[in-house]
Design a protein around this motif. Structure first.
Motif, PDB file in Angstrom:
ATOM      1  N   ARG A 161       0.845  -1.186   0.000  1.00 48.67           N
ATOM      2  CA  ARG A 161       0.000   0.000   0.000  1.00 48.67           C
ATOM      3  C   ARG A 161       0.883   1.239   0.000  1.00 48.67           C
ATOM      4  NH1 ARG A 161      -3.589  -2.263   5.125  1.00 48.67           N
ATOM      5  NH2 ARG A 161      -4.501  -4.072   4.029  1.00 48.67           N
ATOM      6  N   ILE A 162       0.485   2.243  -0.753  1.00 47.87           N
ATOM      7  CA  ILE A 162       1.318   3.437  -0.848  1.00 47.87           C
ATOM      8  C   ILE A 162       0.460   4.694  -0.886  1.00 47.87           C
ATOM      9  CG2 ILE A 162       1.444   3.358  -3.382  1.00 47.87           C
ATOM     10  CD1 ILE A 162       4.412   4.307  -3.042  1.00 47.87           C
ATOM     11  N   THR A 166       1.100  13.961  -3.364  1.00 54.27           N
ATOM     12  CA  THR A 166       0.740  14.088  -4.771  1.00 54.27           C
ATOM     13  C   THR A 166       0.403  12.686  -5.287  1.00 54.27           C
ATOM     14  OG1 THR A 166       2.305  15.925  -4.983  1.00 54.27           O
ATOM     15  CG2 THR A 166       1.492  14.936  -7.016  1.00 54.27           C
ATOM     16  N   ARG A 167      -0.871  12.410  -5.453  1.00 56.78           N
ATOM     17  CA  ARG A 167      -1.323  11.045  -5.771  1.00 56.78           C
ATOM     18  C   ARG A 167      -0.723  10.523  -7.073  1.00 56.78           C
ATOM     19  NH1 ARG A 167      -6.021   7.541  -4.631  1.00 56.78           N
ATOM     20  NH2 ARG A 167      -6.247   6.149  -6.436  1.00 56.78           N
ATOM     21  N   VAL A 168      -0.493  11.412  -8.046  1.00 55.84           N
ATOM     22  CA  VAL A 168      -0.021  10.953  -9.346  1.00 55.84           C
ATOM     23  C   VAL A 168       1.311  10.210  -9.232  1.00 55.84           C
ATOM     24  CG1 VAL A 168       1.186  13.113  -9.909  1.00 55.84           C
ATOM     25  CG2 VAL A 168       0.350  11.638 -11.750  1.00 55.84           C
ATOM     26  N   ARG A 169       2.122  10.566  -8.253  1.00 57.99           N
ATOM     27  CA  ARG A 169       3.402   9.870  -8.082  1.00 57.99           C
ATOM     28  C   ARG A 169       3.185   8.442  -7.584  1.00 57.99           C
ATOM     29  NH1 ARG A 169       8.213  13.620  -5.887  1.00 57.99           N
ATOM     30  NH2 ARG A 169       9.325  11.963  -6.983  1.00 57.99           N
ATOM     31  N   SER A 170       2.207   8.256  -6.721  1.00 54.00           N
ATOM     32  CA  SER A 170       1.856   6.905  -6.275  1.00 54.00           C
ATOM     33  C   SER A 170       1.310   6.091  -7.439  1.00 54.00           C
ATOM     34  CB  SER A 170       0.818   6.971  -5.151  1.00 54.00           C
ATOM     35  OG  SER A 170       1.320   7.628  -4.015  1.00 54.00           O
ATOM     36  N   VAL A 183      -2.921   2.028  -4.276  1.00 51.87           N
ATOM     37  CA  VAL A 183      -2.746   3.449  -3.987  1.00 51.87           C
ATOM     38  C   VAL A 183      -3.856   3.951  -3.060  1.00 51.87           C
ATOM     39  CG1 VAL A 183      -2.675   5.775  -4.989  1.00 51.87           C
ATOM     40  CG2 VAL A 183      -1.545   3.853  -6.160  1.00 51.87           C
ATOM     41  N   TYR A 184      -3.447   4.704  -2.040  1.00 49.54           N
ATOM     42  CA  TYR A 184      -4.382   5.355  -1.113  1.00 49.54           C
ATOM     43  C   TYR A 184      -4.229   6.869  -1.238  1.00 49.54           C
ATOM     44  CZ  TYR A 184      -5.514   1.050   1.468  1.00 49.54           C
ATOM     45  OH  TYR A 184      -5.964  -0.199   1.840  1.00 49.54           O
ATOM     46  N   ASP A 185      -5.341   7.575  -1.123  1.00 50.20           N
ATOM     47  CA  ASP A 185      -5.276   9.034  -1.038  1.00 50.20           C
ATOM     48  C   ASP A 185      -4.541   9.440   0.226  1.00 50.20           C
ATOM     49  OD1 ASP A 185      -6.610   9.683  -3.390  1.00 50.20           O
ATOM     50  OD2 ASP A 185      -8.578   9.476  -2.435  1.00 50.20           O
ATOM     51  N   GLY A 190      -4.053   7.191   7.220  1.00 43.87           N
ATOM     52  CA  GLY A 190      -4.252   6.482   8.484  1.00 43.87           C
ATOM     53  C   GLY A 190      -4.961   5.154   8.296  1.00 43.87           C
ATOM     54  N   ASN A 191      -5.953   5.116   7.398  1.00 42.39           N
ATOM     55  CA  ASN A 191      -6.682   3.877   7.120  1.00 42.39           C
ATOM     56  C   ASN A 191      -5.788   2.832   6.467  1.00 42.39           C
ATOM     57  OD1 ASN A 191      -8.915   5.237   8.064  1.00 42.39           O
ATOM     58  ND2 ASN A 191      -9.689   5.754   6.034  1.00 42.39           N
ATOM     59  N   MET A 192      -4.793   3.296   5.714  1.00 41.55           N
ATOM     60  CA  MET A 192      -3.874   2.390   5.030  1.00 41.55           C
ATOM     61  C   MET A 192      -3.110   1.501   6.011  1.00 41.55           C
ATOM     62  SD  MET A 192      -0.682   3.505   2.537  1.00 41.55           S
ATOM     63  CE  MET A 192       0.288   4.177   3.914  1.00 41.55           C
ATOM     64  N   LEU A 193      -2.962   1.981   7.243  1.00 41.43           N
ATOM     65  CA  LEU A 193      -2.155   1.252   8.222  1.00 41.43           C
ATOM     66  C   LEU A 193      -2.877   0.050   8.810  1.00 41.43           C
ATOM     67  CD1 LEU A 193      -0.605   4.274  10.169  1.00 41.43           C
ATOM     68  CD2 LEU A 193       0.228   3.142   8.098  1.00 41.43           C
ATOM     69  N   GLU A 194      -4.202   0.007   8.689  1.00 35.54           N
ATOM     70  CA  GLU A 194      -4.966  -1.085   9.292  1.00 35.54           C
ATOM     71  C   GLU A 194      -4.573  -2.430   8.677  1.00 35.54           C
ATOM     72  OE1 GLU A 194      -9.580  -2.367  10.317  1.00 35.54           O
ATOM     73  OE2 GLU A 194      -9.162  -0.513   9.211  1.00 35.54           O
TER      74      GLU A 194
END
Length: 284
Positions: A161-162, A166-170, A183-185, A190-194
């Motif tokens: 998960r990344i 700047t979302r375009v780089r992800s 890709v996460y916004d 914080g939600n990505m860590l779950e």
């Protein structure tokens, strides 16, 4: 050697160094000087500030001056790829090089050892770490993050998960590294860590003199391993909070030390050991 020794028979001590701008802050000269002394190697490692417009000329001149290779840091890590004759697959995939070898045949060999250093640091500092135990979460999508992504996927991480401001780089990383990257916004970091088993700050946020890394860690599992590529301070606020939540933490200094070892071996013929004394010397 005497005064009558022919110049062709004089053995010159191999030279290596690091180029960047600025370069005065680099800890690499202290690290390599320590290893040269430890292994009684007749060689030198020199920091050199290089302006971008002088990069190509500098790379042509260094081998003639006795240099066997150099480390490369900001802002030259991408530009040296276009000037190298041979580029390793991992340097090409990451899009940057941090280690150059000046070969006897005159060709410049470019490699990227950041990912190697990242994984070696985790394995040394947290031997219990298992890459495929769960998803990895990466904060940031710059050059350092690309090296981390490549090394984690290569190590067997099943889901990565990344997030990046700047979302375009992800999105670019996902397009290059494949479907295992999600890709996460930035607002959802914080939600990505779950459920993430490995969490990495690959930004400069939290570095001394920089803005803090403001990401909520409420969803962070105490079973996660958390690491930060920043090593000034050694324990960043991000790591301190993760530790307070029960996580195993790994600081970023070990990555700096381990990424330097392959270059040192190629230039000076000795594989150096990264140990507590090495850490202490570099931190002094």
């Amino acid at each position: 050697m005497t005064e009558d020794t022919p110049i062709s028979e004089i053995r010159h001590a191999p030279l290596a160094g690091v180029i960047g701008l600025p370069i005065a802050h680099s800890r690499s000269p202290k690290l390599h000087a320590h290893w040269l002394k430890r292994y009684a190697i007749d060689g030198y490692y020199i920091p050199m500030p290089v302006m971008p417009e002088n990069l190509a000329e500098m790379l042509r001149a260094l081998p003639r001056l006795g240099f066997v290779g150099i480390n490369v840091t900001i802002p030259h890590k991408e530009a040296v790829l276009t000037l190298a004759d041979v580029v390793t697959d991992r340097a090409a995939l990451i899009g940057a090089a941090n280690t150059l070898i000046f070969r006897p045949d005159g060709k410049i060999h470019a490699d990227n050892t950041d990912g190697y250093g990242f994984i070696a640091n985790l394995r040394q500092s947290a031997p219990e770490w298992v890459p495929d135990r769960g998803p990895a979460a990466i904060i940031g999508a710059g050059g350092a993050a690309r090296a981390v992504v490549a090394s984690l996927l290569d190590s067997g991480v099943g889901e990565l998960r990344i997030t990046n401001r700047t979302r375009v780089r992800s999105e670019q990383i996902r397009s290059e590294f494949g479907a295992r990257v999600i890709v996460y916004d930035w607002a959802q970091a914080g939600n990505m860590l779950e459920g993430s088993a490995t969490v990495v700050n690959a930004t400069s946020l939290g570095m001394r003199g920089k803005q803090p890394l403001r990401i909520p860690l409420d969803a962070l599992s105490p079973d996660a391993l958390v690491t930060d590529l920043v090593y000034t301070p050694l324990i960043t606020p991000f790591l301190a909070e993760a530790q307070a939540r029960g996580c195993r933490i790994v600081d970023g200094l070990g990555m700096l030390l381990h990424q330097a070892a392959p270059g040192f071996e190629r230039w000076f013929g000795q594989r150096p050991t990264v140990d507590d004394e090495t850490r202490r010397i570099v931190l002094e």
